[in-house]
Design an enzyme around this catalytic site. Structure first.
Site, mmCIF file in Angstrom:
data_model
loop_
_atom_site.group_PDB
_atom_site.id
_atom_site.type_symbol
_atom_site.label_atom_id
_atom_site.label_comp_id
_atom_site.label_asym_id
_atom_site.label_seq_id
_atom_site.Cartn_x
_atom_site.Cartn_y
_atom_site.Cartn_z
ATOM 1 N N ASP A 11 0.865 -1.184 0.000
ATOM 2 C CA ASP A 11 0.000 0.000 0.000
ATOM 3 C C ASP A 11 0.905 1.240 0.000
ATOM 4 O O ASP A 11 2.089 1.150 0.335
ATOM 5 C CB ASP A 11 -0.914 0.028 1.230
ATOM 6 C CG ASP A 11 -1.823 1.258 1.242
ATOM 7 O OD1 ASP A 11 -2.310 1.650 0.156
ATOM 8 O OD2 ASP A 11 -2.035 1.851 2.315
ATOM 9 N N SER A 12 0.328 2.376 -0.336
ATOM 10 C CA SER A 12 1.103 3.619 -0.314
ATOM 11 C C SER A 12 1.577 3.959 1.102
ATOM 12 O O SER A 12 2.624 4.569 1.287
ATOM 13 C CB SER A 12 0.234 4.758 -0.852
ATOM 14 O OG SER A 12 -0.974 4.816 -0.106
ATOM 15 N N TYR A 43 -1.341 8.489 -2.678
ATOM 16 C CA TYR A 43 -1.461 8.171 -4.100
ATOM 17 C C TYR A 43 -2.770 8.713 -4.680
ATOM 18 O O TYR A 43 -2.858 8.998 -5.858
ATOM 19 C CB TYR A 43 -1.460 6.654 -4.284
ATOM 20 C CG TYR A 43 -0.100 6.006 -4.353
ATOM 21 C CD1 TYR A 43 1.074 6.700 -4.039
ATOM 22 C CD2 TYR A 43 0.013 4.678 -4.758
ATOM 23 C CE1 TYR A 43 2.310 6.075 -4.114
ATOM 24 C CE2 TYR A 43 1.245 4.047 -4.844
ATOM 25 C CZ TYR A 43 2.399 4.748 -4.523
ATOM 26 O OH TYR A 43 3.607 4.117 -4.610
ATOM 27 N N GLY A 44 -3.764 8.796 -3.833
ATOM 28 C CA GLY A 44 -5.116 9.105 -4.286
ATOM 29 C C GLY A 44 -5.297 10.456 -4.951
ATOM 30 O O GLY A 44 -6.315 10.713 -5.586
ATOM 31 N N CYS A 74 -4.299 -1.632 -1.809
ATOM 32 C CA CYS A 74 -4.483 -0.222 -2.142
ATOM 33 C C CYS A 74 -5.504 -0.155 -3.276
ATOM 34 O O CYS A 74 -5.224 -0.598 -4.396
ATOM 35 C CB CYS A 74 -3.160 0.384 -2.592
ATOM 36 S SG CYS A 74 -3.293 2.104 -3.104
ATOM 37 N N ASN A 75 -6.682 0.359 -2.959
ATOM 38 C CA ASN A 75 -7.745 0.455 -3.970
ATOM 39 C C ASN A 75 -7.311 1.331 -5.146
ATOM 40 O O ASN A 75 -7.684 1.082 -6.291
ATOM 41 C CB ASN A 75 -9.004 1.071 -3.356
ATOM 42 C CG ASN A 75 -9.648 0.181 -2.313
ATOM 43 O OD1 ASN A 75 -10.665 -0.441 -2.558
ATOM 44 N ND2 ASN A 75 -9.058 0.096 -1.131
ATOM 45 N N THR A 76 -6.529 2.348 -4.851
ATOM 46 C CA THR A 76 -6.109 3.293 -5.885
ATOM 47 C C THR A 76 -5.259 2.589 -6.936
ATOM 48 O O THR A 76 -5.449 2.770 -8.143
ATOM 49 C CB THR A 76 -5.319 4.453 -5.237
ATOM 50 O OG1 THR A 76 -6.105 5.001 -4.173
ATOM 51 C CG2 THR A 76 -5.002 5.535 -6.238
ATOM 52 N N CYS A 180 -11.001 2.507 0.515
ATOM 53 C CA CYS A 180 -9.582 2.862 0.681
ATOM 54 C C CYS A 180 -9.121 2.170 1.947
ATOM 55 O O CYS A 180 -9.800 2.247 2.977
ATOM 56 C CB CYS A 180 -9.431 4.381 0.800
ATOM 57 S SG CYS A 180 -7.791 4.919 1.360
ATOM 58 N N THR A 181 -7.991 1.470 1.853
ATOM 59 C CA THR A 181 -7.570 0.662 3.008
ATOM 60 C C THR A 181 -7.207 1.513 4.226
ATOM 61 O O THR A 181 -7.283 1.032 5.354
ATOM 62 C CB THR A 181 -6.389 -0.257 2.626
ATOM 63 O OG1 THR A 181 -5.364 0.539 2.002
ATOM 64 C CG2 THR A 181 -6.844 -1.351 1.682
ATOM 65 N N HIS A 182 -6.818 2.755 3.992
ATOM 66 C CA HIS A 182 -6.572 3.632 5.151
ATOM 67 C C HIS A 182 -7.814 3.717 6.037
ATOM 68 O O HIS A 182 -7.717 3.763 7.259
ATOM 69 C CB HIS A 182 -6.180 5.044 4.694
ATOM 70 C CG HIS A 182 -4.733 5.185 4.345
ATOM 71 N ND1 HIS A 182 -4.177 4.570 3.247
ATOM 72 C CD2 HIS A 182 -3.723 5.851 4.959
ATOM 73 C CE1 HIS A 182 -2.877 4.871 3.195
ATOM 74 N NE2 HIS A 182 -2.588 5.652 4.225
HETATM 75 N N1 DGL Z 1 -4.775 3.157 0.900
HETATM 76 C C1 DGL Z 1 -4.910 3.582 -0.466
HETATM 77 C C2 DGL Z 1 -6.191 2.989 -1.081
HETATM 78 O O1 DGL Z 1 -6.670 1.964 -0.643
HETATM 79 C C3 DGL Z 1 -4.954 5.057 -0.741
HETATM 80 C C4 DGL Z 1 -4.229 6.020 0.119
HETATM 81 C C5 DGL Z 1 -3.531 7.076 -0.693
HETATM 82 O O2 DGL Z 1 -4.184 8.025 -1.177
HETATM 83 O O3 DGL Z 1 -2.331 6.921 -0.856
HETATM 84 O O4 DGL Z 1 -6.697 3.527 -2.033
#
Ligand code: DGL
Length: 219
Positions: A11-12, A43-44, A74-76, A180-182
């Protein structure tokens, strides 16, 4: 059995660690190499090509370190790049993406809210999921653009989260997707805010089931 394998999880930032925790609960003997990209999180808010350039060398490290599969936590990255990454790296990948289909099945009000990064919401894959599974439904996409960094920096403002959650519920959402995993780290906060009014879902369980199937196919 599957548990003796070695996988990479990416993930990011800290989002993917919530996924690592969930995987470890289910597969305690699995060796997990975790990598993030703290230098470039979030990343988003970035351009897809830029993200691609960041993840390529990191995925190569997973390969060089002998990982047999990669979980893209990471969904992104999943929604924008999994197809390209699968072509570039010849090892199995399991990605997390917004649980739009599950939400569409669950909703009674025919209104769902998808909380995700701007780059995920803009992806072709997400748009396809929406088109395919939410016909005739309302899909709300609240502005969560600063949530990833709020969580990354451990500076969660409950009021901010409550405002967005309550707004979505007021607009009719009875299912809220954590895309988003965050956001998995604040799942309990959101559940508490939405209690009795909306269900909160995220894709960890099906992803782990998919990972088990992938590991089962490995030598
Ligand atoms: N955790 C990342 C996701 O699932 C995104 C976080 C980011 O913006 O870097 O999309």
């Amino acid at each position: 059995m599957a548990n003796k394998h070695k996988i990479g999880v990416f993930d990011s930032g800290i989002g993917g660690l919530s996924v690592v925790k969930a995987i470890q609960n289910e597969l305690p003997d699995l060796e997990i190499v975790y990598k993030d990209d703290k230098k470039h999180v979030p990343y988003g808010l970035r351009d897809v090509n830029e993200i691609h350039g960041f993840v390529r060398p990191i995925f190569q490290e997973f390969v060089d370190e002998g990982c047999q599969a990669i979980v893209i936590a990471c969904n992104t990255v999943t929604t924008n790049l999994i197809t390209e990454l699968r072509h570039e790296f010849k090892l199995p990948m399991v990605g997390l993406e917004p649980a739009v289909r599950a939400a569409a099945v669950m909703t009674k009000s025919k209104t769902i809210a998808v909380c995700a990064t701007p780059r995920t919401l803009a992806s072709k894959r997400y748009k396809w999921l929406k088109q395919e599974f939410t016909k005739g439904m309302v899909v709300l996409e609240p502005d969560c653009s600063d949530w990833a960094m709020m969580i990354e920096n451990d500076s969660v403002e409950r009021d901010k989260v409550a405002k967005i959650t309550n707004q979505a519920i007021k607009q009719g959402a009875d299912v809220i997707v954590l895309g988003c995993t965050h956001y998995h780290w604040i799942e309990e906060i959101i559940k508490d805010i939405a209690k009795g009014r909306a269900k909160i879902i995220q894709p960890e369980k099906p992803v782990i089931e998919q990972l088990k199937r992938v590991l089962g196919r490995l030598a």
